[in-house]
Design an enzyme around this catalytic site. Structure first.
Site, mmCIF file in Angstrom:
data_model
loop_
_atom_site.group_PDB
_atom_site.id
_atom_site.type_symbol
_atom_site.label_atom_id
_atom_site.label_comp_id
_atom_site.label_asym_id
_atom_site.label_seq_id
_atom_site.Cartn_x
_atom_site.Cartn_y
_atom_site.Cartn_z
ATOM 1 N N ASP A 49 -1.695 5.640 -5.325
ATOM 2 C CA ASP A 49 -2.019 4.814 -4.167
ATOM 3 C C ASP A 49 -2.403 3.387 -4.558
ATOM 4 O O ASP A 49 -3.538 3.121 -4.969
ATOM 5 C CB ASP A 49 -3.163 5.466 -3.370
ATOM 6 C CG ASP A 49 -3.463 4.700 -2.096
ATOM 7 O OD1 ASP A 49 -4.378 5.116 -1.353
ATOM 8 O OD2 ASP A 49 -2.782 3.686 -1.840
ATOM 9 N N ASP B 142 0.816 -1.203 0.000
ATOM 10 C CA ASP B 142 0.000 0.000 0.000
ATOM 11 C C ASP B 142 0.854 1.260 0.000
ATOM 12 O O ASP B 142 1.375 1.673 1.053
ATOM 13 C CB ASP B 142 -0.895 -0.019 1.254
ATOM 14 C CG ASP B 142 -1.712 1.251 1.384
ATOM 15 O OD1 ASP B 142 -2.111 1.593 2.522
ATOM 16 O OD2 ASP B 142 -1.954 1.913 0.353
HETATM 17 C C1 0EO Z 1 -3.362 5.994 8.326
HETATM 18 C C2 0EO Z 1 -2.660 6.991 7.417
HETATM 19 C C3 0EO Z 1 -1.241 7.222 7.863
HETATM 20 C C4 0EO Z 1 -2.697 6.508 5.968
HETATM 21 C C5 0EO Z 1 -4.132 6.338 5.450
HETATM 22 N N1 0EO Z 1 -4.085 5.825 4.105
HETATM 23 C C6 0EO Z 1 -5.244 5.449 3.494
HETATM 24 O O1 0EO Z 1 -6.331 5.424 4.054
HETATM 25 C C7 0EO Z 1 -5.124 5.020 2.042
HETATM 26 C C8 0EO Z 1 -4.690 3.568 1.913
HETATM 27 O O2 0EO Z 1 -4.196 3.325 0.603
HETATM 28 C C9 0EO Z 1 -5.859 2.597 2.242
HETATM 29 C C10 0EO Z 1 -5.351 1.151 2.240
HETATM 30 C C11 0EO Z 1 -6.497 0.134 2.339
HETATM 31 C C12 0EO Z 1 -7.123 0.113 3.723
HETATM 32 C C13 0EO Z 1 -8.191 -0.960 3.848
HETATM 33 C C14 0EO Z 1 -7.614 -2.320 3.528
HETATM 34 C C15 0EO Z 1 -6.978 -2.369 2.154
HETATM 35 C C16 0EO Z 1 -5.938 -1.262 2.016
HETATM 36 N N2 0EO Z 1 -6.888 2.768 1.223
HETATM 37 C C17 0EO Z 1 -8.135 3.103 1.580
HETATM 38 O O3 0EO Z 1 -8.507 3.270 2.736
HETATM 39 C C18 0EO Z 1 -9.161 3.250 0.469
HETATM 40 C C19 0EO Z 1 -10.131 2.096 0.550
HETATM 41 C C20 0EO Z 1 -9.880 1.110 -0.578
HETATM 42 O O4 0EO Z 1 -10.098 1.706 -1.809
HETATM 43 C C21 0EO Z 1 -10.775 -0.137 -0.390
HETATM 44 C C22 0EO Z 1 -9.848 -1.288 -0.113
HETATM 45 C C23 0EO Z 1 -10.508 -2.552 0.152
HETATM 46 C C24 0EO Z 1 -9.798 -3.704 -0.089
HETATM 47 C C25 0EO Z 1 -10.359 -4.954 0.150
HETATM 48 C C26 0EO Z 1 -11.663 -5.028 0.651
HETATM 49 C C27 0EO Z 1 -12.393 -3.870 0.913
HETATM 50 C C28 0EO Z 1 -11.809 -2.616 0.666
HETATM 51 N N3 0EO Z 1 -11.579 -0.413 -1.605
HETATM 52 C C29 0EO Z 1 -12.859 -0.040 -1.721
HETATM 53 O O5 0EO Z 1 -13.467 0.532 -0.848
HETATM 54 O O6 0EO Z 1 -13.346 -0.394 -2.965
HETATM 55 C C30 0EO Z 1 -14.740 -0.150 -3.329
HETATM 56 C C31 0EO Z 1 -15.005 1.347 -3.298
HETATM 57 C C32 0EO Z 1 -14.853 -0.691 -4.750
HETATM 58 C C33 0EO Z 1 -15.650 -0.887 -2.381
HETATM 59 C C34 0EO Z 1 -4.818 7.708 5.464
HETATM 60 O O7 0EO Z 1 -4.577 8.456 4.514
HETATM 61 O O8 0EO Z 1 -5.593 7.925 6.406
#
Ligand code: 0EO
Length: 331
Positions: free
Chosen positions: A220, A36
């Protein structure tokens, strides 16, 4: 040194995330982790979790590794953009990705995970590839696998070659000329926010004119879709029969049978076109005739995100040199 490992889609029907085998400890324990570039913690399902929160995931048991060392008094707690999260304690141990080993990598062992992690049995944890300033370990924040590996890499880079409904590759320490065509276009990265933030030079919908416009966004690998400014997204869905911005589904949906235009984005003078198939992302529920778009508005997110839907249309070089840059090439 170098490393090379597969990035395998976790779902056969749509590319919601990709996992990569990672071995931890001695003897090696292999977990499938989500690489990620949007976060900077390496955390895993572990033997410290209540069994009620584990549903088929592989776990890392530090007490079964002769090289594991507790990082005494340290903890971590993370919440992601989608509201999921986890927290726990920290060990250091050997971590190997595709033949590349980092000794004493901080491995954040989950003691609690949110329900969406428990129910996603294909993801055993994450490998953060963002900038280490985003790491959540306290009181002393830890370095990412890439930062720890960097001094031993032939070149301080990792590359993402993600693919549509098939396995791609993450390479570390080298740029594989066989994975792309033409030239790689490099642009500056602003690492201050902790993400791989870079300027895009504009966009085009289908065969329409290219609109020059500087769009700041993050590359990302851990976000499934592309999130861009509302003006761009509405211009795109104006070309899609029956498209509506659905409050109930939380984004733009359309009849699955609709013909979708491609979406082209610029990086410097280079142009990358996302095929319509990638943008016809998935039925809103299995078998539904209503589909969810791979391009959505970033107004609710706060930053523009070039997620997997865009990344799999290119070969991307994350250059961790000084200064950091990001390179995009066709493939
Ligand atoms: C804690 C911080 C330091 C960093 C933090 N970074 C992020 O939130 C971005 C980061 O890339 C995070 C990393 C993901 C967290 C959840 C598990 C998978 C990885 N991305 C995210 O949080 C973004 C969420 C993803 O896009 C999800 C991922 C997912 C995967 C499998 C099943 C369900 C959902 N997809 C998802 O929701 O897909 C749909 C819309 C088609 C349902 C932030 O910016 O807050």
């Amino acid at each position: 040194g170098t490393g090379s490992a597969a990035a395998v889609p976790i779902n056969a029907d749509f590319d919601i995330a990709y996992v990569t085998p990672v071995t931890l400890g001695t003897p090696p324990q292999t977990l499938q982790l989500d690489f990620d570039s949007g976060s900077s913690d390496l955390w895993v399902f572990s033997s410290h979790l209540p069994t009620s929160q584990i549903r088929g995931q592989q776990i890392y048991a530090p007490n079964k590794s002769s090289t594991a060392k507790l990082l005494d008094g340290h903890s971590w707690s993370i919440t992601y953009g989608d509201g999921s999260g986890s927290r726990g304690n920290v060990y250091t141990d050997n971590v190997t990705v595709g033949g590349l080993t980092v000794g004493s990598q901080a491995i954040e062992c989950a003691q609690q995970v949110s329900s969406s992690f428990t129910t996603e049995d294909h993801i055993d944890g994450l490998v953060g590839l963002g900038f280490s300033t985003l790491n959540t370990v306290s009181p002393k924040s830890q370095l990412t696998f890439f930062d720890n590996a960097k001094s031993n890499l032939d070149s301080p880079v990792f590359t993402a070659d993600l693919k549509y409904k098939q396995a791609g590759t993450y390479d570390f320490g080298f740029i594989d000329e066989a994975k792309y065509t033409g030239e790689i276009t490099y642009v500056p990265v602003n690492s201050d926010p902790g993400y791989w933030t870079f300027p895009s030079s504009g966009y085009a919908v289908g065969s329409g004119n290219f609109t020059a416009s500087s769009i700041s966004g993050i590359a990302d690998t851990g976000t499934s879709l592309v999130y861009l400014p509302t003006a761009i997204v509405t211009a795109y869905y104006r070309q899609v029969q029956g498209a509506t911005n659905s409050r109930s589904y939380g984004g733009y949906v359309f009849p699955c049978a609709s013909t979708l235009p491609t979406f082209t984005f610029g990086v410097g003078a280079a142009r990358f076109t996302i095929p319509a198939a990638y943008l016809n992302y998935a039925p809103v529920t299995p078998g539904s005739a209503t589909c969810f778009g791979g391009l959505q508005s970033s107004s609710g997110v706060g930053i523009n995100i070039w997620g997997d839907v865009a990344l799999k249309a290119a070969f991307v070089v994350f250059n961790g040199g000084n200064p950091p840059t990001i390179g995009w090439a066709a493939k």
